[in-house]
Every structure is written in structure tokens, then in C-alpha cells.
Design a protein around this motif. Structure first.
Motif, mmCIF file in Angstrom:
data_model
loop_
_atom_site.group_PDB
_atom_site.id
_atom_site.type_symbol
_atom_site.label_atom_id
_atom_site.label_comp_id
_atom_site.label_asym_id
_atom_site.label_seq_id
_atom_site.Cartn_x
_atom_site.Cartn_y
_atom_site.Cartn_z
ATOM 1 N N SER A 60 0.804 -1.226 0.000
ATOM 2 C CA SER A 60 0.000 0.000 0.000
ATOM 3 C C SER A 60 0.836 1.275 0.000
ATOM 4 C CB SER A 60 -0.972 0.003 1.177
ATOM 5 O OG SER A 60 -0.289 -0.316 2.354
ATOM 6 N N LEU A 61 2.019 1.247 0.640
ATOM 7 C CA LEU A 61 2.817 2.486 0.712
ATOM 8 C C LEU A 61 3.955 2.502 -0.297
ATOM 9 C CD1 LEU A 61 3.227 3.212 4.524
ATOM 10 C CD2 LEU A 61 1.547 4.089 2.967
ATOM 11 N N GLY A 62 4.216 1.368 -0.930
ATOM 12 C CA GLY A 62 5.351 1.307 -1.857
ATOM 13 C C GLY A 62 6.627 1.043 -1.094
ATOM 14 N N LYS A 63 7.710 0.954 -1.795
ATOM 15 C CA LYS A 63 8.995 0.638 -1.140
ATOM 16 C C LYS A 63 9.686 1.891 -0.686
ATOM 17 C CE LYS A 63 11.619 -3.396 -1.736
ATOM 18 N NZ LYS A 63 12.809 -3.785 -1.451
ATOM 19 N N GLU A 64 10.276 2.064 0.390
ATOM 20 C CA GLU A 64 10.311 1.180 1.539
ATOM 21 C C GLU A 64 9.472 1.847 2.629
ATOM 22 O OE1 GLU A 64 10.957 -1.868 3.266
ATOM 23 O OE2 GLU A 64 12.500 -1.916 1.720
#
Ligand code: FAD
Length: 526
Positions: free
Chosen positions: A187-191
């Protein structure tokens, strides 16, 4: 490795050889006998020809029980065949072999042996013997397995946790994470951890930065992350530190420490939404209660005003009659009677007026406080969401970049902007066709804050720009709902806050109301 000059190299080889030749073979024998390592020498078929004291101690066998017997006597018969085949293949190629074998002592106890076998060759290059060296590593193995088991246990517990957990090294690289954390990547992407830490640094105070710097634990902090096109997500984050002793050889005598950061991230967006809904509902209830009380105050004030006219007339009539009686222009019988009736009417009227005045609800007492107008305006938009959606109005909301703080009465300011937003919605609704837009902007300056509420309705004619702020003035079609007090109230609130409210005469594509309020600098009005 640097090479020695040829002459020097040759010299040292000769001198080493000399020294070795000078060393009596008895010393070699004694050295091997007394070595702490378990050593055995076998013939080419692994029959034991020699076993030192450490070997005897490790295996529990006496010398006579070992000599002449095969090394296989130590086998516990659980080591896979392949291991022995590899062992023999290797030593037969005249290469040393090292591996782990499960051995059995004389008393039947098993131990794990770290065995190294080296072929011993004669001058013709034929393997005549084998040199076996072994170490009991049962305890080391037990400890290794215990650590591994604990690691597996910790990983399973961490993985089962309903909170995202991640362990970061000093460079903020992920060392360990759990299932919930991996879900956050989706949901938030990396990292996610890096994103959360960056937001925490940006949103939190200096105490946070200092605690972080000093590797002090940081209790749950709420952080809000804006996701492009997906709104915002709220997380409760806690930081704790874990200090690791360096396991490298160079840190054996000079211990070195490494810090790891354990970050727990709990998604509290749903909880925040519920809290926000409760907050907005109570604000809505408070505003409607105040609106109701204000309506009642104004209605009663209007009624009192209306009643004061006949009451004053009665008073005037009584005075007139009194004067006439005094100058005997009226017969005393009739006059006395009229006077009594008038006095009674005046008393009853006064009582009625007092009773009405007593019914006027007292205005709510709310302390002046620092109010963020961005927050007030965004709340008003949220409260009007359903009306705006129903009316199909496109909203543009431009908050001030710096917090636009004013010293004010929070509820009154909410009522002020609620009124302006509702007026704008009504104005757009009265237009049958054309654009349906509402634009609210806020800008903060050194000494004041400007708020603009613009709508794409019909606008206000120049001649009515001031009149619409007068009480009971309404241009709206259903007077039952609009008694024309909204803008008068807005004007009153603005006045009480030392500001101004006006209609922009140069805005011709609808109506633009400008509210200007003195801003709060260092806790006081400018
Ligand atoms: P097998 O592997 O079937 O061998 C039986 C015997 O046959 C061997 O002991 C050996 O004498 C001979 N043999 C087998 N293969 C060859 C070959 N390719 N060439 C020549 N002879 C062969 N085993 C342990 O379990 N524990 C130990 O601590 C241990 N230490 C050893 C130390 C040395 C120096 C050597 C050379 C071997 C050692 N072994 C040890 C291996 C051991 O000799 C056996 O191979 C092993 O125990 C398997 O037993 P086994 O009865 O299945 O014998």
C-alpha cells in the motif's frame, strides 16, 4: 603476499629444514601425544595404529581397545552413507577431508565430531597412512541450534503479530520484517519504514529528533502519510533500539557495538476516521444547537422590538392622560378609571416583555483561543460534503501554506464560514445552468489572514453589496427558511474578531466574499 628475494627465500628454507632435522623425533611424538586435539594415525584401511591421550579421552576407549581396530568402531551409524563415500573419495585422491560425523563413545553416548583426515604419503607418493584429527563440537552445535531455534521462534512470533514490525540497521536498511510489514509495501510502496521515518522527522518536534539521535526509545507517535490520489493514512509508530555486540574477530578483544532500530507501525486510519466522524458530528450538533439558539435569540429580539412599539404607545397614552387629569381636561371619574386600566395594561405589557426577555437563551461563553483557519475551513467543507455532492458542485479548496492562526472563538468562526459556504451553495443552486463551482482559498500574511469564498452563482449587484449584510434582508425565494439574518450574523462575528467582510466588486463571474481577520503572532493579535 609479498615474495622474498630468491636468495633469501632459499636461505630460510634451508635453515628451517636444518632446525627440523635437529629436532629429535621424540619431541614430535611427545607433542602429538600431549596435544589437546584428538589425533589418530591409521593404515590405508583406517585401522588405528596410534591414538593420542586426547583421542582416548574423547572416545572413552583405552589404547589396547583402539589399536588394531577400524575407525568405523566410532560410527553411530546415523551418518549418511554419502558422507563416508565422499570422505573416502576425497582422501583417496590424496586430498584432506573435513566434515561432521556422529560418533559413539565407549559408554554409548553420542557426540558430534568435527573430523579432518589427511593422507600421509611415502617418498614414492603412495598413501600409506591417514592422520585423523577430531574435535567434539556437540556443545557448539547445541548452542548454534538453540540460537537458530530461538531465531525461528522470534520470527514466527513477529510474523504472527498484527502490527507491522521492521528491524533496520544504522543505514536504515531492512534486516528483518514481518508479514504485516510486507503488506504495507503493497500500500505504501517501497520502503514503508523509510517513508514513515521521513514523515515522522518532518512532522514531529525537536524532542523526537534528539531522542532518535541518542538512540532513546520513542513511544507511540501518530503520523499521517498522504498517498497520491488515495487520500491519507494514519499510523501509530513506536521506535525502540537494540544494541548488538559485533561478532567479528577484530571486535573480540575490543568490543564494538552496532545499533538496530525496531520500528512498529500500526495502521490506525480506520480509528482516525471514526474519531473524525465523531468529532465532525459533535461539531455539527454544536453548530446546529448554536444556530437554533441564535435563531431563537433573534426571533425573540424581533418580537420584543415589535411589542415595544404598542408598549411605548401605552406609556405615552398614560402620560397624556395623567397630564389631562392634572389639568382637569378630563372628568376625574372617567379619567381615574381609564388611568387604572392603562396602568394595568402597562404593568401586564412590562411583565410580558420581561418574560420574553427572560426566554432569550444566553449566548454561549467560549474562551478566545488560537484558531487555525485552515482547520475551520476544511471542517466546514467536510460538514457540507453531502450538500455539495447533492448539488453537484465542484469544489476547489486552497488552504494557506503557513498555518493561518487567528485569536478567536472557534464555534463562532465555524458558524461564520458555514454560513458563507451555505450561501454559496444556495447561490449555485438558484442558477439552473452554467458552471457549478465553489472555490475556497485561505492566505496568511504578516498581519492578517484572507479567506475568499467564491461561487459561480448569479453574484450580488453592486447596489446591494452593503445592504445584504443588514438584518432581515433576503433575496432568497423561500423566505420561510431564510429570514435574512445569516450575513448579519457573519458580519457580527467578523466585527467581534476585529476583521472585515465584504463582497468583491471586481468579481463578475459569481460572488466572491472576502473575510479578512487579524492574524495571531506569538499569541497576540497584530
Ligand atoms: P565402510 O565405509 O563401509 O568401510 C569399512 C571399512 O572399509 C573402512 O573403515 C575402511 O577400512 C575400508 N574402506 C571403505 N572404503 C574404502 C576405500 N574406498 N578404500 C579403502 N578402504 C576402504 N568414521 C566414523 O564414523 N567416525 C570417525 O571418527 C572416523 N574417523 C576416521 C579417521 C580416519 C583417519 C579414517 C581414514 C577414517 C575414519 N572414519 C571414521 C571412516 C571409517 O573408516 C568408516 O569408513 C566409516 O566409519 C563407515 O563405516 P562402515 O562400517 O560403513 O565402513
Amino acid at each position: 603476499m609479498s615474495k622474498l628475494p630468491a636468495s633469501q627465500d632459499a636461505h630460510s628454507v634451508i635453515s628451517n629444514t636444518d632446525e627440523r632435522d635437529n629436532l629429535p623425533s621424540k619431541i614430535f611424538r611427545q607433542a602429538v601425544d600431549q596435544a589437546a586435539l584428538a589425533i589418530s594415525i591409521t593404515d590405508a584401511k583406517a585401522n588405528i595404529l596410534y591414538a593420542n591421550a586426547a583421542f582416548r579421552r574423547t572416545t572413552g576407549y583405552g589404547e589396547e581397545e583402539l589399536i588394531g581396530h577400524n575407525e568405523s568402531m566410532l560410527s553411530y551409524r546415523v551418518t549418511p552413507r554419502l558422507v563416508y563415500d565422499t570422505l573416502w573419495a576425497q582422501i583417496q585422491r590424496q586430498r584432506p577431508w573435513n566434515g561432521l560425523l556422529v560418533n559413539k563413545r565407549k559408554d554409548g553416548n553420542r557426540y558430534l565430531a568435527d573430523v579432518t583426515i589427511t593422507p600421509v604419503m611415502d617418498e614414492a607418493g603412495i598413501t600409506t597412512h591417514y592422520l585423523g584429527m577430531q574435535r567434539d563440537i556437540t556443545e557448539v552445535h547445541r548452542l548454534e541450534r538453540q540460537v537458530q531455534n530461538q531465531k525461528t521462534l522470534i520470527e514466527s512470533v513477529v510474523d504472527a503479530a498484527q502490527v507491522a514490525i521492521v528491524l533496520l540497521d544504522e543505514q536504515e536498511r531492512v534486516v528483518l520484517d514481518n508479514h504485516e510489514y510486507k503488506k504495507l509495501v503493497g500500500s505504501l510502496g517501497k520502503e514503508p519504514a523509510v517513508k514513515v521515518l521521513a514523515t515522522l522527522r518532518a512532522q514531529q518536534d525537536e524532542a523526537f529528533a534528539s531522542a532518535y539521535q541518542k538512540h532513546r526509545n520513542i513511544a507511540a507517535r501518530e503520523v499521517c502519510i498522504e498517498l497520491p490520489n488515495r487520500g491519507q493514512r494514519w499510523f501509530s509508530c513506536a521506535i525502540s533500539w537494540f544494541e548488538e555486540n559485533d561478532v567479528g574477530a577484530d571486535a573480540f578483544y575490543e568490543p564494538q557495538h552496532r545499533y538496530y532500530l525496531l520500528l512498529t507501525i500500526q495502521d490506525i486510519s480506520e480509528l482516525k476516521q471514526q474519531q473524525e466522524a465523531i468529532r465532525l458530528n459533535s461539531l455539527r450538533a454544536l453548530l446546529s444547537e448554536q444556530e437554533h439558539a441564535q435563531g431563537l435569540r433573534e426571533t425573540l429580539a424581533g418580537a420584543i422590538y415589535q411589542l415595544e412599539v404598542p408598549f411605548n404607545m401605552l406609556n405615552a397614552a398614560a402620560h397624556l392622560l395623567e397630564r389631562r387629569l392634572a389639568s382637569q381636561l378630563v372628568s376625574s371619574d372617567k379619567g381615574e378609571l381609564s388611568m387604572t386600566v392603562l396602568d394595568e395594561a402597562i404593568t401586564k405589557s412590562r411583565e410580558a416583555l420581561e418574560a420574553l426577555r427572560a426566554c432569550i437563551p444566553a449566548p454561549s461563553v467560549e474562551a478566545m483561543q488560537a484558531v487555525n483557519l485552515n482547520e475551520v475551513l476544511s471542517n466546514m467543507l467536510k460538514l457540507s460534503t453531502s450538500q455539495l455532492l447533492n448539488a453537484n458542485i465542484v469544489v476547489e479548496w486552497l488552504p494557506a501554506e503557513n498555518s493561518p492562526m487567528v485569536l478567536g472563538n472557534y464555534t463562532q468562526l465555524c458558524n461564520l464560514f458555514k454560513q458563507l459556504v451555505e450561501n454559496a451553495i444556495d447561490a449555485v443552486n438558484e442558477q439552473r445552468s452554467g458552471r457549478r463551482e465553489l472555490r475556497i482559498s485561505c492566505a496568511s500574511f504578516a498581519d492578517h489572514v484572507d479567506v475568499f469564498v467564491e461561487d459561480s452563482g448569479a453574484g450580488v449587484p453592486d447596489e446591494l453589496r452593503y445592504q445584504i449584510f443588514q438584518p432581515f434582508f433576503s433575496r432568497k425565494k423561500s423566505p420561510s427558511q431564510h429570514i435574512g439574518l445569516g450575513l448579519a450574523m457573519a458580519q457580527d462575528v467578523v466585527n467581534r474578531h476585529g476583521g472585515t467582510i465584504d463582497i468583491d466588486p471586481d468579481f463578475h463571474i459569481g460572488c466572491r466574499v472576502r473575510v479578512q481577520l487579524p492574524c495571531l503572532v506569538g499569541g497576540s493579535h497584530v
